[in-house]
Motif scaffolding. Structure first.
Motif, PDB file in Angstrom:
ATOM      1  N   ASP A 148       0.824  -1.208   0.000  1.00 19.27           N
ATOM      2  CA  ASP A 148       0.000   0.000   0.000  1.00 19.27           C
ATOM      3  C   ASP A 148       0.857   1.257   0.000  1.00 19.27           C
ATOM      4  N   LYS A 149       1.974   1.193   0.675  1.00 14.50           N
ATOM      5  CA  LYS A 149       2.865   2.342   0.772  1.00 14.50           C
ATOM      6  C   LYS A 149       3.706   2.509  -0.482  1.00 14.50           C
ATOM      7  N   LEU A 150       4.025   1.393  -1.137  1.00 16.32           N
ATOM      8  CA  LEU A 150       4.922   1.424  -2.295  1.00 16.32           C
ATOM      9  C   LEU A 150       4.261   0.707  -3.478  1.00 16.32           C
ATOM     10  N   GLN A 151       3.141   1.246  -3.908  1.00 17.14           N
ATOM     11  CA  GLN A 151       2.372   0.618  -4.977  1.00 17.14           C
ATOM     12  C   GLN A 151       3.145   0.470  -6.290  1.00 17.14           C
ATOM     13  N   PRO A 152       3.969   1.447  -6.700  1.00 18.90           N
ATOM     14  CA  PRO A 152       4.684   1.282  -7.978  1.00 18.90           C
ATOM     15  C   PRO A 152       5.576   0.043  -8.003  1.00 18.90           C
ATOM     16  N   ILE A 153       6.185  -0.277  -6.879  1.00 20.28           N
ATOM     17  CA  ILE A 153       7.047  -1.471  -6.829  1.00 20.28           C
ATOM     18  C   ILE A 153       6.186  -2.720  -6.927  1.00 20.28           C
ATOM     19  N   ALA A 154       5.100  -2.745  -6.171  1.00 14.30           N
ATOM     20  CA  ALA A 154       4.200  -3.902  -6.221  1.00 14.30           C
ATOM     21  C   ALA A 154       3.638  -4.100  -7.623  1.00 14.30           C
ATOM     22  N   GLN A 155       3.293  -3.013  -8.301  1.00 12.10           N
ATOM     23  CA  GLN A 155       2.764  -3.102  -9.658  1.00 12.10           C
ATOM     24  C   GLN A 155       3.819  -3.629 -10.627  1.00 12.10           C
ATOM     25  N   LYS A 156       5.043  -3.169 -10.458  1.00 13.30           N
ATOM     26  CA  LYS A 156       6.117  -3.624 -11.343  1.00 13.30           C
ATOM     27  C   LYS A 156       6.282  -5.141 -11.275  1.00 13.30           C
ATOM     28  N   TYR A 157       6.131  -5.696 -10.060  1.00 12.57           N
ATOM     29  CA  TYR A 157       6.312  -7.136  -9.886  1.00 12.57           C
ATOM     30  C   TYR A 157       4.983  -7.897  -9.963  1.00 12.57           C
ATOM     31  N   LYS A 158       3.934  -7.179 -10.400  1.00 13.52           N
ATOM     32  CA  LYS A 158       2.626  -7.801 -10.649  1.00 13.52           C
ATOM     33  C   LYS A 158       2.098  -8.549  -9.417  1.00 13.52           C
ATOM     34  N   VAL A 159       2.229  -7.906  -8.268  1.00 15.28           N
ATOM     35  CA  VAL A 159       1.736  -8.489  -7.023  1.00 15.28           C
ATOM     36  C   VAL A 159       0.225  -8.286  -6.963  1.00 15.28           C
ATOM     37  N   THR A 160      -0.508  -9.387  -6.911  1.00 14.10           N
ATOM     38  CA  THR A 160      -1.975  -9.325  -6.904  1.00 14.10           C
ATOM     39  C   THR A 160      -2.576  -9.923  -5.640  1.00 14.10           C
ATOM     40  N   ALA A 161      -1.753 -10.567  -4.823  1.00 12.55           N
ATOM     41  CA  ALA A 161      -2.236 -11.157  -3.575  1.00 12.55           C
ATOM     42  C   ALA A 161      -1.117 -11.075  -2.548  1.00 12.55           C
ATOM     43  N   MET A 162      -1.522 -10.993  -1.289  1.00 11.22           N
ATOM     44  CA  MET A 162      -0.546 -10.894  -0.224  1.00 11.22           C
ATOM     45  C   MET A 162      -0.703 -12.057   0.752  1.00 11.22           C
ATOM     46  N   PRO A 163       0.445 -12.550   1.259  1.00  9.11           N
ATOM     47  CA  PRO A 163       1.796 -12.114   0.889  1.00  9.11           C
ATOM     48  C   PRO A 163       2.245 -12.765  -0.419  1.00  9.11           C
ATOM     49  N   THR A 164       3.150 -12.104  -1.105  1.00 12.08           N
ATOM     50  CA  THR A 164       3.848 -12.676  -2.249  1.00 12.08           C
ATOM     51  C   THR A 164       5.345 -12.513  -2.003  1.00 12.08           C
ATOM     52  N   PHE A 165       6.078 -13.582  -2.243  1.00 10.31           N
ATOM     53  CA  PHE A 165       7.533 -13.572  -2.024  1.00 10.31           C
ATOM     54  C   PHE A 165       8.250 -13.756  -3.360  1.00 10.31           C
ATOM     55  N   TYR A 166       9.264 -12.945  -3.557  1.00  9.26           N
ATOM     56  CA  TYR A 166      10.060 -13.020  -4.782  1.00  9.26           C
ATOM     57  C   TYR A 166      11.518 -13.314  -4.454  1.00  9.26           C
ATOM     58  N   THR A 167      12.155 -14.072  -5.365  1.00 12.03           N
ATOM     59  CA  THR A 167      13.608 -14.215  -5.365  1.00 12.03           C
ATOM     60  C   THR A 167      14.139 -13.412  -6.537  1.00 12.03           C
ATOM     61  N   ILE A 168      15.100 -12.533  -6.264  1.00 10.78           N
ATOM     62  CA  ILE A 168      15.680 -11.678  -7.301  1.00 10.78           C
ATOM     63  C   ILE A 168      17.189 -11.882  -7.321  1.00 10.78           C
ATOM     64  N   LYS A 169      17.714 -12.104  -8.527  1.00 11.82           N
ATOM     65  CA  LYS A 169      19.164 -12.221  -8.707  1.00 11.82           C
ATOM     66  C   LYS A 169      19.623 -11.152  -9.685  1.00 11.82           C
ATOM     67  N   GLU A 170      20.875 -11.214 -10.098  1.00 11.34           N
ATOM     68  CA  GLU A 170      21.430 -10.161 -10.946  1.00 11.34           C
ATOM     69  C   GLU A 170      20.651 -10.001 -12.246  1.00 11.34           C
ATOM     70  N   GLU A 171      20.056 -11.095 -12.754  1.00  8.06           N
ATOM     71  CA  GLU A 171      19.326 -11.039 -14.012  1.00  8.06           C
ATOM     72  C   GLU A 171      17.862 -10.645 -13.811  1.00  8.06           C
ATOM     73  N   GLY A 172      17.424 -10.503 -12.558  1.00  9.94           N
ATOM     74  CA  GLY A 172      16.051 -10.130 -12.273  1.00  9.94           C
ATOM     75  C   GLY A 172      15.332 -11.207 -11.469  1.00  9.94           C
ATOM     76  N   PRO A 173      13.991 -11.150 -11.405  1.00  9.67           N
ATOM     77  CA  PRO A 173      13.232 -12.150 -10.653  1.00  9.67           C
ATOM     78  C   PRO A 173      13.420 -13.550 -11.247  1.00  9.67           C
ATOM     79  N   VAL A 174      13.617 -14.536 -10.374  1.00  9.53           N
ATOM     80  CA  VAL A 174      13.824 -15.906 -10.847  1.00  9.53           C
ATOM     81  C   VAL A 174      12.853 -16.904 -10.219  1.00  9.53           C
ATOM     82  N   ASP A 175      12.137 -16.482  -9.170  1.00 12.67           N
ATOM     83  CA  ASP A 175      11.231 -17.431  -8.505  1.00 12.67           C
ATOM     84  C   ASP A 175      10.263 -16.633  -7.633  1.00 12.67           C
TER      85      ASP A 175
END
Length: 265
Positions: free
Chosen positions: A64-91
């Protein structure tokens, strides 16, 4: 004890990701909402994982506080967990599934190494940092030059050898690289790993992981073409077997928690 970092702004997010990637660390992100019951329920698990896998970076983002980041990662449900490496999201994992979250972190992270590398001379350390920065920016040729210059100052450094080997493996995949150069990079990456692995009493998991990757690269068809036709199948089999043994050693020395595509040091 390491704790997740709560992201306060978009600039905080950008700088934290940039720093983590420069340090070659895997990033785990918890996208949560303060009103979300499952988010609160699984938060202690995320905190425990941050303490257990302190070589990685764990971040929390309030959607809610950082909607642009959530939108970029297409977060549609909470919680959602991402793994990010040098090439970007991987899992990713959606929902408060403790087992799935732990499995994802264990798959991509590695527990802190018990290997203590000797400090590099000041000049070599600076060149290593410059190489890490160039690598993070995708300038693999510059990274290679920095690591090579650092090795001139600190010959035989396992950290520098492994970093250079990783860079050489990236250079194999660069667009426009000739076949002759690709094979040269494969050979050199393998050589660097073979020198690095016996150091630290052969207990550094990352060196073994890089050796596994370099062995697999050296088993690729165009690399095997350097041998007479009647020897190619045998050579490929030998190199794949070598990669399997190296991977087993990497897992053994990381207590079974090996990070896929582990980054430079």
């Amino acid at each position: 004890m390491a704790a997740p970092v709560v992201i306060e702004s978009i600039s905080h997010w950008n700088s934290t990701l940039r720093s983590a990637k420069q340090e070659k660390k895997t990033i785990f992100v918890d996208f949560f909402a303060t009103w979300c019951g499952p988010c609160s329920a699984i938060a202690p698990v995320f905190e425990h994982l941050a303490a257990e896998f302190s070589n990685a970076v764990f971040l929390k983002v309030d959607v809610d506080k950082l909607q642009p980041i959530a939108q970029k990662y297409k977060v549609t449900a909470m919680p959602t967990f991402y793994t990010i490496k040098e090439e970007g999201p991987v899992d990713s994992v959606q929902g408060a599934d403790r087992s799935a979250l732990r499995d994802m972190v264990a798959k991509h992270a590695i527990r802190p190494s018990t290997v203590n590398h000797p400090p590099l001379p000041e000049k070599a350390e600076k060149l290593k940092v410059d190489g890490n920065t160039a690598f993070a920016e995708g300038d693999f040729v510059q990274a290679f030059l920095c690591y090579s210059r650092a090795l001139d100052v600190a010959p035989g450094s396992a950290v520098l050898l492994v970093n250079r080997a990783h860079t050489l493996m990236k250079m194999v995949k660069m667009e426009g690289t000739t076949k002759a150069d690709r094979n040269k990079y494969r050979r050199k990456a393998l050589e660097d790993c073979l020198v690095a692995v016996p150091q630290d009493d052969g207990k550094w998991a990352k060196a073994w992981l890089r050796l596994a990757e370099a062995s697999l690269l050296s088993a690729e068809e165009e690399s095997i073409e350097e041998f007479p036709i009647h020897k190619r199948a045998m050579k490929r089999k030998e190199r794949i077997a070598g990669a399997e043994e190296a991977l087993k050693a990497a897992i053994e020395h990381s207590e079974g928690k090996i990070k896929e595509g582990a980054c430079t040091s």
